[in-house]
Design an enzyme around this catalytic site. Structure first.
Site, PDB file in Angstrom:
ATOM      1  N   GLU A   1      -3.576  -9.530   3.399  1.00  0.00           N
ATOM      2  CA  GLU A   1      -4.381  -9.219   4.587  1.00  0.00           C
ATOM      3  C   GLU A   1      -5.511 -10.207   4.821  1.00  0.00           C
ATOM      4  O   GLU A   1      -5.837 -10.547   5.956  1.00  0.00           O
ATOM      5  CB  GLU A   1      -4.971  -7.807   4.479  1.00  0.00           C
ATOM      6  CG  GLU A   1      -3.981  -6.688   4.716  1.00  0.00           C
ATOM      7  CD  GLU A   1      -3.219  -6.260   3.481  1.00  0.00           C
ATOM      8  OE1 GLU A   1      -3.175  -7.043   2.499  1.00  0.00           O
ATOM      9  OE2 GLU A   1      -2.657  -5.156   3.500  1.00  0.00           O
TER      10      GLU A   1
ATOM     11  N   GLU B   1       0.836  -1.212   0.000  1.00  0.00           N
ATOM     12  CA  GLU B   1       0.000   0.000   0.000  1.00  0.00           C
ATOM     13  C   GLU B   1       0.872   1.264   0.000  1.00  0.00           C
ATOM     14  O   GLU B   1       0.530   2.253  -0.641  1.00  0.00           O
ATOM     15  CB  GLU B   1      -0.957  -0.020   1.193  1.00  0.00           C
ATOM     16  CG  GLU B   1      -2.048  -1.097   1.010  1.00  0.00           C
ATOM     17  CD  GLU B   1      -3.015  -1.155   2.173  1.00  0.00           C
ATOM     18  OE1 GLU B   1      -2.559  -1.482   3.279  1.00  0.00           O
ATOM     19  OE2 GLU B   1      -4.205  -0.866   1.972  1.00  0.00           O
TER      20      GLU B   1
HETATM   21  C1  TC6 Z   1      -1.235  -5.312   6.879  1.00  0.00           C
HETATM   22  O1  TC6 Z   1      -0.249  -4.914   6.327  1.00  0.00           O
HETATM   23  C2  TC6 Z   1      -2.438  -4.518   7.065  1.00  0.00           C
HETATM   24  C3  TC6 Z   1      -2.510  -3.282   6.597  1.00  0.00           C
HETATM   25  C4  TC6 Z   1      -3.688  -2.458   6.832  1.00  0.00           C
HETATM   26  C5  TC6 Z   1      -3.317  -1.288   7.706  1.00  0.00           C
HETATM   27  C6  TC6 Z   1      -4.415  -0.296   7.945  1.00  0.00           C
HETATM   28  N1  TC6 Z   1       4.416  -7.724  11.705  1.00  0.00           N
HETATM   29  O2  TC6 Z   1       7.887 -15.259   8.617  1.00  0.00           O
HETATM   30  P1  TC6 Z   1       9.245 -15.125   9.188  1.00  0.00           P
HETATM   31  C7  TC6 Z   1       7.976 -11.385  12.201  1.00  0.00           C
HETATM   32  S1  TC6 Z   1      -1.308  -6.818   7.522  1.00  0.00           S
HETATM   33  C8  TC6 Z   1       5.095  -8.119  12.790  1.00  0.00           C
HETATM   34  O3  TC6 Z   1       9.752 -16.211  10.034  1.00  0.00           O
HETATM   35  P2  TC6 Z   1      10.411 -15.331   6.540  1.00  0.00           P
HETATM   36  C9  TC6 Z   1       7.652 -12.838  12.445  1.00  0.00           C
HETATM   37  O4  TC6 Z   1       6.706 -12.977  13.471  1.00  0.00           O
HETATM   38  C10 TC6 Z   1       0.275  -7.510   7.283  1.00  0.00           C
HETATM   39  N2  TC6 Z   1       5.991  -9.118  12.777  1.00  0.00           N
HETATM   40  O5  TC6 Z   1      10.334 -14.812   8.049  1.00  0.00           O
HETATM   41  C11 TC6 Z   1       8.995 -13.422  12.792  1.00  0.00           C
HETATM   42  O6  TC6 Z   1       9.259 -13.112  14.149  1.00  0.00           O
HETATM   43  P3  TC6 Z   1      10.057 -14.135  15.086  1.00  0.00           P
HETATM   44  C12 TC6 Z   1       0.435  -7.993   5.908  1.00  0.00           C
HETATM   45  C13 TC6 Z   1       6.206  -9.736  11.625  1.00  0.00           C
HETATM   46  O7  TC6 Z   1      11.653 -14.809   5.982  1.00  0.00           O
HETATM   47  C14 TC6 Z   1       9.944 -12.604  11.936  1.00  0.00           C
HETATM   48  O8  TC6 Z   1       9.236 -11.406  11.579  1.00  0.00           O
HETATM   49  N3  TC6 Z   1       1.696  -8.642   5.800  1.00  0.00           N
HETATM   50  C15 TC6 Z   1       5.520  -9.387  10.468  1.00  0.00           C
HETATM   51  O9  TC6 Z   1      10.112 -16.792   6.492  1.00  0.00           O
HETATM   52  C16 TC6 Z   1      10.383 -13.303  10.687  1.00  0.00           C
HETATM   53  O10 TC6 Z   1       9.247 -13.756   9.979  1.00  0.00           O
HETATM   54  C17 TC6 Z   1       1.808  -9.953   5.994  1.00  0.00           C
HETATM   55  O11 TC6 Z   1       0.859 -10.650   6.276  1.00  0.00           O
HETATM   56  C18 TC6 Z   1       4.594  -8.330  10.525  1.00  0.00           C
HETATM   57  N4  TC6 Z   1       3.906  -7.905   9.444  1.00  0.00           N
HETATM   58  O12 TC6 Z   1       9.196 -14.622   5.795  1.00  0.00           O
HETATM   59  C19 TC6 Z   1       3.180 -10.507   5.806  1.00  0.00           C
HETATM   60  N5  TC6 Z   1       5.926 -10.191   9.462  1.00  0.00           N
HETATM   61  O13 TC6 Z   1      11.397 -14.252  14.446  1.00  0.00           O
HETATM   62  C20 TC6 Z   1       3.556 -11.340   6.956  1.00  0.00           C
HETATM   63  C21 TC6 Z   1       6.851 -11.006   9.983  1.00  0.00           C
HETATM   64  O14 TC6 Z   1      10.045 -13.445  16.414  1.00  0.00           O
HETATM   65  N6  TC6 Z   1       4.908 -11.821   6.883  1.00  0.00           N
HETATM   66  N7  TC6 Z   1       7.034 -10.740  11.295  1.00  0.00           N
HETATM   67  O15 TC6 Z   1       9.259 -15.420  15.072  1.00  0.00           O
HETATM   68  C22 TC6 Z   1       5.317 -12.806   6.053  1.00  0.00           C
HETATM   69  O16 TC6 Z   1       4.581 -13.311   5.237  1.00  0.00           O
HETATM   70  C23 TC6 Z   1       6.733 -13.297   6.218  1.00  0.00           C
HETATM   71  O17 TC6 Z   1       7.174 -12.888   7.476  1.00  0.00           O
HETATM   72  C24 TC6 Z   1       7.749 -12.796   5.171  1.00  0.00           C
HETATM   73  C25 TC6 Z   1       9.179 -13.255   5.578  1.00  0.00           C
HETATM   74  C26 TC6 Z   1       7.391 -13.398   3.807  1.00  0.00           C
HETATM   75  C27 TC6 Z   1       7.746 -11.295   5.069  1.00  0.00           C
END
Ligand code: TC6
Length: 685
Positions: free
Chosen positions: A124, A104
């Protein structure tokens, strides 16, 4: 150091985020971005802005840990609006994953440049929400309604090349020169008289505005995805608002829908799933300095459905596999099926022919145990029988090199008993794959009493390499998943004798969100698994059905009657068979309510889950949820059986179990842990 820093270079303001591990858009990042845009606007020397990220990825989204807490400004929508309104053009320089709020931010930028390996998505929906920072309004204006719906409703990211094809990315950068290419690009566009603002575009949405049927068609095509799950329907409504309302009103609609979702139970459950999946990979009692065993070559015993599927995981990850069978014909058949599976994937465009050949080139078929000697990991996937498994492990013990991991793919049996036949029980572990093993995400890692820390840690690391979600289980009959499944299956069989119809049982469970009920599942798998005419004793409904040649989908009838398209419908014959059978066993048939079906089938599973925890066979309640979500299709928006039980209320579960105690039979006991937690008003998660 601040998470957002700026530097000036040749009339550009380069804005860098450094918020490891994934540059989540927490409050400090948002405030820093807002300040940077203001800095650019106020500096007459700055002609354009580049937003880039340090570390492994562009912003991977809003900071999920902030959800459900009191918001601290500036909000993400405010920041994205500020970027779009910037008097200086802004370029997003994308590497890694631009996800959710991260994409976004990029949509608010006037231009996007990305490296070819980057992935862009709005996941999301997988967290039970929708893109709430203008994403549902801006994306369709940039890529059109069809692609926007696909991305927003499925939540699946797309690669940068596809993004460039559909206009989401303006330019592809050199894989290793993003910063330099972004600077060149920013200098190029800086001189332009005007810059595109996605909120002001209408060209890509005019077609859908004239043809609102696209939304209905999309809903129909995705009916399965929408069943019972609130977020996808809300996503569609928000995109529809982008087409039908002026931008400002569309944004308001998006906000209303977002707020409703983010406060709801489904989103809470899905956030639980997100963090639980990550927690599952942590093994509490393993010292951090435990060494990993290098795995360079894998052996698989058995080239049947299971052995073949297991092999594919490693081949796809680039690891050589030696696959062993007893007879040449079975070996050839197994290898042939692996090839066919890969070719099918290739025909769907998900693999290239070169990749197929590369994977197949890593496979060595053999009839000789000796060829397994130098493997670092050998997994047996032979017939599920204790004596057979013991024999195989004994042989492996005598042949495979010291230090290698010997794994059994048993789905029920005692891993300690199997390990005990070897001279190295510390090297033995259970790796329970779920069928089809090349597709199902779950891997139960069964830790024996003597399994060493490095064998366990290596298995966990390997599961990540082959893209599985792994959960550690202790040794017990059926481990976590099948042990709980047994409870449900027993009740399904019992309740149809009391008067519930098989199709009502299936309906209640599919309405709950499971992909299939127990009787649909039985018909699909075949009712005659393990049954033979000679030994049939007419002692279960299933046996009687087989005797009448109702053996499931493959014979056109089972619990259901099937048409030529394998669509099932209720069967009068089955109703009669069940009624006769019930009469013979002295069971009186009665009306059974949907609520009773739900309580009778699901509450004993929760009870068994509690026992598994109580006995230390699972590390944490959320691990049990992960097993059911990834191995059995439990609906993610309920958070898994243990999280769901928390939302029902543990006292209600206990009361329900007590109410049905007689139906559960004489050996039934309510878990002590469950009773304690209920009495103390506690939850599992
Ligand atoms: C959104 O954006 C809404 C917007 C509207 C606003 C109004 N936040 O997955 P990994 C942590 S919703 C906080 O093992 P990878 C994760 O918990 C969001 N923490 O790494 C882990 O912590 P730990 C939309 C986060 O390389 C560490 O980072 N975005 C977040 O296998 C490493 O993560 C998503 O849904 C976060 N957003 O994969 C994306 N993301 O080490 C969610 C990760 O303490 N994330 N952490 O256990 C992913 O899909 C994956 O993390 C990745 C990286 C593909 C970015």
């Amino acid at each position: 150091m601040s998470v957002i820093t700026t530097r000036k270079e040749d009339g550009l303001l380069i804005v860098s985020s450094n918020n490891p591990p994934v540059n989540a858009l927490g409050q400090a990042v948002r405030a820093g971005l807002a300040a940077a845009i203001k800095e650019a606007s106020g500096d007459s020397e700055v002609r354009a802005v580049v937003i880039r990220c340090e570390g492994r990825t562009f912003f991977a989204g809003a900071d999920i840990t902030e959800f459900g807490k009191p918001p601290v400004g500036p909000s993400l929508p405010e920041v994205v609006d500020l970027i779009e309104a910037s008097t200086k053009p802004v370029v997003a320089a994308i590497h890694g994953t631009a996800l959710g709020g991260g994409l976004e931010v990029a949509l608010g930028c006037h231009y996007r440049i990305a490296v070819p390996s980057a992935k862009l998505g709005l996941p999301e929906v997988k967290l039970g929400i929708l893109p709430g920072a203008g994403g549902t309004q801006r994306l369709p204006r940039i890529v059109g309604v069809g692609d926007a719906l696909q991305m927003i409703v499925t939540g699946d990211p797309i690669g940068a090349k596809k993004a460039a094809d559909i206009g989401l990315v303006d330019r592809l950068a050199d894989e290793s020169a993003l910063d330099a290419d972004a600077i060149v690009f920013a200098k190029e566009i800086a001189g332009k008289a005007s810059h595109p603002k996605s909120s002001e575009r209408a060209d890509k949405i005019s077609e859908a505005a004239a043809n609102p049927q696209v939304f209905e068609d999309f809903k129909q095509k995705n009916a399965k995805r929408l069943r019972g799950f609130e977020a996808p329907a809300a996503c569609i409504e928000a995109v529809r608002a982008a087409v039908e309302l002026p931008y400002a009103d569309g944004v308001k609609k998006e906000r209303t829908l977002f707020m409703k979702l983010v406060m709801g139970d489904q989103s809470k459950a899905l956030r639980h799933v997100f963090f639980s999946e990550r927690a599952a990979s942590k093994i509490d009692d393993i010292p951090a300095d435990t060494a990993l065993i290098p795995i360079k070559k894998v052996g698989v015993l058995g080239a049947g459905t299971m052995g073949g599927g297991i092999s594919m995981n490693f081949l796809s990850a680039g690891l050589p596999v030696t696959i062993l069978e007893r007879e040449q014909e079975a070996l050839d058949r197994g290898v042939g099926i692996i090839r066919k599976n890969y070719e099918r994937t290739a025909s769907r465009g998900k693999m290239t022919d070169v990749q197929v050949e590369k994977a197949m080139g890593l496979l060595t078929p053999t009839l000789s145990y000796d060829d397994l000697a130098d493997c670092d990991l050998v997994i047996e996937a032979v017939f599920e029988n204790m004596d057979v498994k013991k024999e195989v492990l004994k042989t492996l013990d005598s042949i495979v090199k010291d230090g290698a991991i010997l794994a059994t793919n048993t789905s029920y049996l005692d891993v300690d008993e199997i390990a005990a036949v070897t001279k190295r029980p510390e090297s033995v572990i259970g790796l329970h794959f779920f069928s089809p093993a090349n597709i199902m995400r779950l891997l139960e890692i069964v830790r024996g009493d003597k399994t060493s820390a490095s064998v366990l840690k290596t298995s966990m690391a390997l599961s990540k390499q082959i893209k599985k979600v792994a959960v550690v289980a202790g040794v017990c009959h059926g481990f976590i998943g099948n042990r709980m499944l047994r409870q449900r299956q027993d009740q399904a069989q019992a309740i149809i004798l009391e008067g519930a119809k098989p199709w009502d049982v299936d309906r209640v469970l599919t309405e709950f969100g499971l992909p299939m009920g127990p009787f649909q599942m039985a018909d699909l798998a075949g009712l005659d698994l393990g049954w033979s005419k000679e030994t049939s004793s007419s002692s279960t409904v299933r046996e009687v059905l087989c005797e009448r040649d109702r053996r499931g989908q493959k014979t056109g009838k089972g619990f259901y009657d099937y048409d030529e398209n394998r669509r099932g419908s209720p069967s009068e014959e089955v109703e009669e068979i069940i009624a006769e059978f019930a009469a013979k066993s002295g069971k009186e048939q009665r009306d059974v309510s949907d609520q009773e079906i739900l309580e009778r089938l699901l509450y004993p599973m929760v009870n068994e889950g509690a026992k598994i925890l109580e006995e230390g066979k699972a590390q944490r309640a959320s691990d049990i949820d992960i097993v059911w979500l990834n191995g059995y299709g439990w609906p993610a928006y309920t958070g898994g059986p243990m999280f769901w039980a928390d939302t029902v209320g543990l006292q209600s579960i206990v009361d329900g179990l007590k109410k049905h105690e007689t139906a559960f039979g004489s050996g039934f006991e309510i878990s002590k842990l469950l009773k304690e937690k209920a009495a103390n008003g506690e939850t599992f998660n």
